[in-house]
Write an enzyme that holds these catalytic residues in place. Structure first.
Site, PDB file in Angstrom:
ATOM      1  N   TYR A  69       5.836  16.727   9.475  1.00 17.55           N
ATOM      2  CA  TYR A  69       4.752  15.764   9.289  1.00 17.55           C
ATOM      3  C   TYR A  69       4.136  15.370  10.635  1.00 17.55           C
ATOM      4  CZ  TYR A  69       6.820  15.122   4.593  1.00 17.55           C
ATOM      5  OH  TYR A  69       7.329  15.300   3.329  1.00 17.55           O
TER       6      TYR A  69
HETATM    7  P1  NAP Z   1       1.293  11.264  -3.318  1.00 22.03           P
HETATM    8  O1  NAP Z   1       2.218  10.178  -2.937  1.00 22.03           O
HETATM    9  O2  NAP Z   1       1.332  11.854  -4.674  1.00 22.03           O
HETATM   10  O3  NAP Z   1      -0.218  10.766  -3.033  1.00 22.03           O
HETATM   11  C1  NAP Z   1      -0.576  10.222  -1.802  1.00 22.03           C
HETATM   12  C2  NAP Z   1      -2.076  10.075  -1.816  1.00 22.03           C
HETATM   13  O4  NAP Z   1      -2.435   9.158  -2.836  1.00 22.03           O
HETATM   14  C3  NAP Z   1      -2.633   9.577  -0.516  1.00 22.03           C
HETATM   15  O5  NAP Z   1      -3.775  10.316  -0.165  1.00 22.03           O
HETATM   16  C4  NAP Z   1      -3.016   8.130  -0.827  1.00 22.03           C
HETATM   17  O6  NAP Z   1      -4.197   7.759  -0.141  1.00 22.03           O
HETATM   18  C5  NAP Z   1      -3.263   8.156  -2.308  1.00 22.03           C
HETATM   19  N1  NAP Z   1      -2.898   6.896  -2.951  1.00 22.03           N
HETATM   20  C6  NAP Z   1      -1.730   6.233  -2.897  1.00 22.03           C
HETATM   21  N2  NAP Z   1      -1.782   5.113  -3.621  1.00 22.03           N
HETATM   22  C7  NAP Z   1      -3.049   5.051  -4.145  1.00 22.03           C
HETATM   23  C8  NAP Z   1      -3.726   4.111  -4.954  1.00 22.03           C
HETATM   24  N3  NAP Z   1      -3.130   3.000  -5.406  1.00 22.03           N
HETATM   25  N4  NAP Z   1      -5.027   4.361  -5.289  1.00 22.03           N
HETATM   26  C9  NAP Z   1      -5.647   5.484  -4.851  1.00 22.03           C
HETATM   27  N5  NAP Z   1      -5.065   6.404  -4.062  1.00 22.03           N
HETATM   28  C10 NAP Z   1      -3.765   6.179  -3.704  1.00 22.03           C
HETATM   29  O7  NAP Z   1       1.326  12.531  -2.329  1.00 22.03           O
HETATM   30  P2  NAP Z   1       2.076  13.069  -1.086  1.00 22.03           P
HETATM   31  O8  NAP Z   1       1.708  12.288   0.153  1.00 22.03           O
HETATM   32  O9  NAP Z   1       1.832  14.547  -1.108  1.00 22.03           O
HETATM   33  O10 NAP Z   1       3.585  12.831  -1.403  1.00 22.03           O
HETATM   34  C11 NAP Z   1       4.199  11.580  -1.117  1.00 22.03           C
HETATM   35  C12 NAP Z   1       5.282  11.709  -0.121  1.00 22.03           C
HETATM   36  O11 NAP Z   1       6.261  12.626  -0.629  1.00 22.03           O
HETATM   37  C13 NAP Z   1       4.830  12.285   1.218  1.00 22.03           C
HETATM   38  O12 NAP Z   1       4.286  11.292   2.078  1.00 22.03           O
HETATM   39  C14 NAP Z   1       6.122  12.831   1.701  1.00 22.03           C
HETATM   40  O13 NAP Z   1       6.863  11.787   2.285  1.00 22.03           O
HETATM   41  C15 NAP Z   1       6.781  13.346   0.436  1.00 22.03           C
HETATM   42  N6  NAP Z   1       6.537  14.797   0.217  1.00 22.03           N
HETATM   43  C16 NAP Z   1       7.544  15.632   0.387  1.00 22.03           C
HETATM   44  C17 NAP Z   1       7.351  16.975   0.218  1.00 22.03           C
HETATM   45  C18 NAP Z   1       8.498  17.892   0.415  1.00 22.03           C
HETATM   46  O14 NAP Z   1       8.357  19.115   0.352  1.00 22.03           O
HETATM   47  N7  NAP Z   1       9.661  17.358   0.637  1.00 22.03           N
HETATM   48  C19 NAP Z   1       6.136  17.499  -0.154  1.00 22.03           C
HETATM   49  C20 NAP Z   1       5.102  16.614  -0.349  1.00 22.03           C
HETATM   50  C21 NAP Z   1       5.340  15.270  -0.167  1.00 22.03           C
HETATM   51  P3  NAP Z   1      -4.301   6.375   0.696  1.00 22.03           P
HETATM   52  O15 NAP Z   1      -3.601   6.619   1.992  1.00 22.03           O
HETATM   53  O16 NAP Z   1      -5.775   6.196   0.827  1.00 22.03           O
HETATM   54  O17 NAP Z   1      -3.657   5.306  -0.135  1.00 22.03           O
END
Ligand code: NAP
Length: 265
Positions: A69
């Site tokens: 990240y």
């Molecule tokens: P996610 O949590 O499904 O979505 C995050 C996105 O949603 C961001 O762009 C955020 O934008 C938006 N969001 C959050 N709350 C919101 C709301 N109330 N209204 C509108 N938009 C909203 O996606 P992700 O970041 O891919 O996954 C989450 C976490 O999981 C990552 O940060 C990471 O730590 C972990 N992850 C792990 C892996 C792995 O392979 N281990 C892969 C992917 C992710 P804003 O910033 O504008 O709120």
């Protein structure tokens, strides 16, 4: 009530208690090669510190980061100075993101080097949880050196628990049998990995959910997409926490309020 603190849950048999929402920190350190709906600037230190303070005030105790990240680990190390003990920090091994590209190394030597580097970057002498950041070839990765090496690092006290962030049901199940927990994709669009959740429940292992909002795309559809997403996720009793990434304080407040609405039902 405005805090998730009363809703801490055990992460399987690890002895760790985590808040039902964790804060994902991809957006603290990386804005290249990501799949979010909109482009964004990384938050500056004041903004990032504000998000962390707000998350803590709302009862979130779990932070998810990774070497892949970008600057996320290093920034957290500085921003959490003096507060290490209060957080449960989850980081990863296996994936690196360099010059705009991902590459993977699951060797014993790289695993150890990566953990030692995470400890330095996060300015700590232990990691609560380390997940293997799989490249998708889950069974091959699990046949290799990374899991036994994490087992040794756990015995040495450098990490408290370990698990797997994979992409297949077979990988998730095998990873649970040999480790402490799995991070699984589970959202309104993708539920193929549900058998991993079922296996965790019957074997007392921990489950963290990634991409709960399909990287934000679910927020663009339906009437109350966050409510529907969290209702689906919390309806499975294996789930300890949904890791949701945000750098927007309004979204963070909304997400916690929605989680509380679902948990109170
Ligand atoms: P996610 O949590 O499904 O979505 C995050 C996105 O949603 C961001 O762009 C955020 O934008 C938006 N969001 C959050 N709350 C919101 C709301 N109330 N209204 C509108 N938009 C909203 O996606 P992700 O970041 O891919 O996954 C989450 C976490 O999981 C990552 O940060 C990471 O730590 C972990 N992850 C792990 C892996 C792995 O392979 N281990 C892969 C992917 C992710 P804003 O910033 O504008 O709120």
């Amino acid at each position: 009530m405005t805090s998730l603190q009363p809703f801490l849950r055990p992460l399987g048999s690890t002895g760790l208690s985590v808040s039902p929402l964790g804060l994902g920190t991809v957006k603290f350190g990386r804005n290249q090669g990501v799949k979010y709906p909109d482009r964004f600037e990384l938050p500056d230190d004041r903004q990032a510190r504000g998000i962390l303070a707000l998350a803590w005030d709302l009862g979130i105790n779990l932070l998810d980061t990774a070497p892949a990240y970008g600057t996320s680990e290093e920034r957290l190390g500085g921003l959490l100075d003096g507060q290490r003990e209060q957080w449960i920090i989850c980081t990863k091994v296996g994936e690196e993101f360099e010059q705009g590209e991902s590459c993977f190394d699951f060797s014993a030597a790289h695993t150890r080097l990566s953990i030692e580097r995470s400890l330095r970057r996060l300015k700590t002498d232990y990691l609560d949880l380390v997940l293997v950041h799989s490249d998708g070839n889950d069974l091959d990765v699990l046949d290799g050196e990374v899991y036994p090496t994490l087992g040794k690092l756990k015995q040495e006290g450098l990490i408290r628990a370990f698990g797997f962030s994979g992409k297949t049901v077979e990988g998730g199940i095998r990873a649970l049998d040999a480790g402490d927990c799995a991070m699984v994709t589970y959202n309104l669009r993708e539920q193929q990995e549900q058998p991993v959740l079922d296996h965790a429940l019957s074997h007392h292992k921990g489950i963290l959910i990634k991409k709960a909002l399909a990287s934000g795309h679910i927020c663009l559809q339906g009437e109350d997409p966050m409510f529907a997403s969290l209702q689906l996720i919390y309806s499975h009793p294996a789930v300890a926490s949904a890791i949701i990434g945000t750098i927007n304080p309004t979204h963070l407040r909304e997400n916690v309020a929605t989680a509380l609405r679902v948990l109170h039902r």
